[in-house]
Design a protein around this motif. Structure first.
Motif, mmCIF file in Angstrom:
data_model
loop_
_atom_site.group_PDB
_atom_site.id
_atom_site.type_symbol
_atom_site.label_atom_id
_atom_site.label_comp_id
_atom_site.label_asym_id
_atom_site.label_seq_id
_atom_site.Cartn_x
_atom_site.Cartn_y
_atom_site.Cartn_z
ATOM 1 N N GLY A 39 0.800 -1.221 0.000
ATOM 2 C CA GLY A 39 0.000 0.000 0.000
ATOM 3 C C GLY A 39 0.829 1.265 0.000
ATOM 4 O O GLY A 39 0.431 2.285 -0.571
ATOM 5 N N ARG A 40 1.979 1.216 0.639
ATOM 6 C CA ARG A 40 2.858 2.393 0.705
ATOM 7 C C ARG A 40 3.708 2.567 -0.548
ATOM 8 O O ARG A 40 4.026 3.676 -0.934
ATOM 9 N N ALA A 47 0.116 7.132 -6.204
ATOM 10 C CA ALA A 47 -0.512 8.161 -7.044
ATOM 11 C C ALA A 47 -1.965 8.367 -6.625
ATOM 12 O O ALA A 47 -2.436 9.503 -6.500
ATOM 13 N N ALA A 48 -2.679 7.271 -6.380
ATOM 14 C CA ALA A 48 -4.085 7.373 -5.965
ATOM 15 C C ALA A 48 -4.192 8.033 -4.595
ATOM 16 O O ALA A 48 -5.073 8.875 -4.376
ATOM 17 N N ALA A 49 -3.305 7.682 -3.681
ATOM 18 C CA ALA A 49 -3.341 8.278 -2.341
ATOM 19 C C ALA A 49 -3.126 9.789 -2.417
ATOM 20 O O ALA A 49 -3.790 10.551 -1.706
ATOM 21 N N LEU A 169 4.973 -6.906 -5.415
ATOM 22 C CA LEU A 169 5.101 -5.470 -5.676
ATOM 23 C C LEU A 169 5.584 -5.220 -7.103
ATOM 24 O O LEU A 169 5.047 -4.351 -7.803
ATOM 25 N N ALA A 170 6.572 -5.982 -7.546
ATOM 26 C CA ALA A 170 7.088 -5.812 -8.909
ATOM 27 C C ALA A 170 5.999 -6.085 -9.944
ATOM 28 O O ALA A 170 5.827 -5.319 -10.901
ATOM 29 N N GLN A 171 5.254 -7.162 -9.758
ATOM 30 C CA GLN A 171 4.195 -7.486 -10.721
ATOM 31 C C GLN A 171 3.047 -6.488 -10.657
ATOM 32 O O GLN A 171 2.477 -6.125 -11.690
#
Length: 195
Positions: A39-40, A47-49, A169-171
């Motif tokens: 999430g971080r 970008a959404a945050a 995270l990479a995917q």
């Protein structure tokens, strides 16, 4: 009599291991994902945050402006009503009171609509990220032979060898570089509790 009961107990105990063995569940192979880190750090999440924070700030500023407008309109009405010393207001003051009440209702409705829109936008962002995240976690878990994947925050201890966060995270960054920061489509709006 005691002999018959003892023989029956021995015979019954002979069947317990077979019954227990038939109900065994295979050992689970566990993987963990640090969902807080995802999430971080995920590109779309950050970008959404940022956009959601901007929308929230805009709504907060609008609420402050409306509050100031209402206060400015309310003060002279309160002063005029106090000057009446309990007498009934004339038609002009009554109209000002009614206009103020309408302005107040309109402001409340505008803010409620803004809050609903922001909540819907947050739900839409979460839905987009969550959907892709679940697909990626399921795929990576299967490719690693994991039969169970848990959020790292829910686990007291996990060896680094079972942590698949980096790959997830990479995917996620590759497959979901951005999300739509808009409210849910009307057919998917979350229902309000108690209405």
């Amino acid at each position: 009599m005691k002999t018959k009961l003892l023989l029956a107990a021995v015979a019954a105990s002979a069947f317990v291991p077979a019954a227990a063995q038939a109900q065994r569940i295979p050992a689970a192979v566990v993987a963990v994902v640090d969902t807080d880190r995802i999430g971080r750090e995920c590109t779309a999440c950050r970008a959404a945050a940022s956009q959601l924070q901007s929308q929230e700030t805009t709504l907060r500023n609008r609420a402050a402006a409306l509050q100031q407008q209402l206060q400015t309109a309310r003060t002279p009405i309160e002063q005029a009503a106090a000057a009446l010393n309990g007498k009934q207001p004339d038609a002009a003051l009554q109209k000002r009171i009614t206009d103020y009440q309408n302005q107040e209702r309109s402001a409340q409705q505008e803010l409620a609509t803004g809050q609903q829109r922001l909540a819907s936008t947050q739900a839409n962002v979460n839905q987009q990220i969550g959907s892709r995240l679940n697909t990626i976690v399921a795929s990576l878990s299967a490719s690693r032979g994991a039969t169970v994947t848990l959020a790292k925050g829910d686990v007291m201890f996990a060896a680094q060898t079972v942590d698949i966060t980096n790959d997830v995270l990479a995917q996620l960054n590759q497959q979901l570089p951005s999300v739509s920061v808009t409210p849910l489509p009307q057919t998917q709006q979350p229902r309000q509790q108690g209405r």
